[in-house]
Design an enzyme around this catalytic site. Structure first.
Site, PDB file in Angstrom:
ATOM      1  N   ASP A  64      45.107  46.329  40.579  1.00 41.36           N
ATOM      2  CA  ASP A  64      43.997  45.755  39.705  1.00 41.36           C
ATOM      3  C   ASP A  64      43.975  44.223  39.426  1.00 41.36           C
ATOM      4  O   ASP A  64      45.273  43.915  39.513  1.00 41.36           O
ATOM      5  CB  ASP A  64      43.901  46.658  38.512  1.00 41.36           C
ATOM      6  CG  ASP A  64      42.778  46.347  37.486  1.00 41.36           C
ATOM      7  OD1 ASP A  64      41.898  46.031  37.976  1.00 41.36           O
ATOM      8  OD2 ASP A  64      43.158  46.455  36.178  1.00 41.36           O
ATOM      9  N   ASP A  66      41.830  42.243  36.581  1.00 38.86           N
ATOM     10  CA  ASP A  66      42.000  41.831  34.923  1.00 38.86           C
ATOM     11  C   ASP A  66      42.731  42.791  34.423  1.00 38.86           C
ATOM     12  O   ASP A  66      42.457  43.960  34.360  1.00 38.86           O
ATOM     13  CB  ASP A  66      40.340  41.895  34.654  1.00 38.86           C
ATOM     14  CG  ASP A  66      39.665  40.791  35.156  1.00 38.86           C
ATOM     15  OD1 ASP A  66      39.434  39.555  34.737  1.00 38.86           O
ATOM     16  OD2 ASP A  66      38.736  41.041  36.591  1.00 38.86           O
ATOM     17  N   ASP A 242      44.927  48.783  34.423  1.00 37.60           N
ATOM     18  CA  ASP A 242      44.943  48.827  32.980  1.00 37.60           C
ATOM     19  C   ASP A 242      43.798  49.469  32.234  1.00 37.60           C
ATOM     20  O   ASP A 242      43.548  49.623  30.823  1.00 37.60           O
ATOM     21  CB  ASP A 242      44.790  47.199  32.149  1.00 37.60           C
ATOM     22  CG  ASP A 242      43.385  46.633  32.516  1.00 37.60           C
ATOM     23  OD1 ASP A 242      42.979  46.758  33.698  1.00 37.60           O
ATOM     24  OD2 ASP A 242      43.195  46.271  31.633  1.00 37.60           O
TER      25      ASP A 242
END
Ligand SMILES: O=P(O)(O)OC[C@H]1O[C@H](O[C@H]2O[C@H](CO)[C@@H](O)[C@H](O)[C@H]2O)[C@H](O)[C@@H](O)[C@@H]1O
Length: 290
Positions: A64, A66, A242
């Protein structure tokens, strides 16, 4: 509304805020609920990630962007890409025989612009876009009229408060409220109304952001699809993320005997946890050299 446009066509002043689910990423009135089946935070049951790193010849890495590879910023175009990140990713990609992909909610054009020199495959817009080799983006077919109407309406909503920011993507639209988390409920209600008139699209809550994205996309499906193709096929998925959007990919990694790593706090199905993007980069750097 302030008129400083972000690169995505939005406008707003922003400020960094708390990103724990529950602090803007949690469901608000009118928003899609969190996955209540995800296990509660259980740090003591999570294993140290470096104890048994997967061998790069048998692993397929899905990363991932960001909040995972880079720290969150006050608005999408304020993200700082650390020096050395591209080299680190290219090195691990090479070590893994090409089995490393970025899997992001961002538009591919955004990722390409922020990561010059990166040669890895990319999944963008939560799976609605894919860049297999540089230069050719495959994109899900959507009803352009429906999306354009939704973009207009989201832009109208953003005009009602300076804390909103619109992010227009090729096949989706997002309403950010990081600059003013008190707008969460208003954003949820407004986006719910817009989603009702947008057949073929659904709402997806993210960190101080609500997106309208095409039906049928998600990181779980995107990772599963990549795993059917060389060089990913036959390897153990190693997923780092996240956010809520990463949970289906964590679940897939768990089912396939791979590795799932949640970055930061919050409930998750992931079996490992790292504190922040700088720890993620450290771990990946170690794996890239091993
Ligand atoms: O899947 P990801 O790569 O984690 O992308 C998820 C969304 O990330 C971006 O928004 C988030 O990061 C911004 C910059 O740090 C932050 O300002 C915002 O509050 C976060 O929600 C991106 O703008 C979205 O398009 C992605 O879907």
């Amino acid at each position: 509304m302030r008129t400083r446009p972000c690169r995505h066509g939005g406008t707003t002043p922003c400020a960094a805020r708390d990103d724990r689910p529950g602090a803007g990423g949690a469901p608000q009135a009118g928003m899609i609920p969190l996955d209540r089946t995800a296990p509660r935070l259980a740090i003591q049951r999570q294993r140290p990630i470096l104890s048994m790193p997967p061998h790069p010849a048998r692993a397929a890495y899905f990363l991932d962007f960001d909040g995972c590879l880079v720290a969150l910023a006050r608005q999408p175009d304020a993200v700082v890409v650390p020096v050395g990140l591209v080299a680190l990713l290219n090195r691990l990609h090479r070590r893994a025989g090409g089995a490393l992909a970025l899997v992001s909610g961002r538009a591919i054009a955004d990722l390409v612009g922020m990561l010059p020199g990166l040669v890895v495959p990319m999944i963008g817009s939560h799976g609605a876009e894919r860049l297999w080799r540089r230069g050719r983006v495959e994109r899900l077919d959507i009803d352009r009229t429906v999306l354009d109407r939704a973009i207009e309406r989201v832009t109208d909503v953003a005009r009602t408060a300076p804390g909103f920011l619109v992010e227009v993507k090729p096949v989706a639209v997002g309403l950010h409220y990081r600059a003013d988390p008190s707008l969460a409920e208003k954003a949820g209600h407004a986006m719910s109304g817009i989603a009702e008139d947008a057949p073929g699209f659904h709402l997806h809550p993210s960190k101080q952001l609500i997106e309208l994205r095409p039906d049928g996309v998600g990181k779980g499906q995107a990772v599963a699809a990549l795993l059917t193709e060389p060089p990913f096929r036959g390897r153990k998925p190693v997923v780092f993320g996240d956010d809520l959007t990463d949970e289906p990919a964590f679940a897939l990694a768990n089912r396939r005997g791979g590795v799932s790593v949640k970055v930061g706090s919050g409930r998750t199905a992931a079996r490992h946890r790292l504190a922040d993007p700088s720890r993620v980069r450290q771990v990946l750097s170690t794996w890239g050299r091993a």
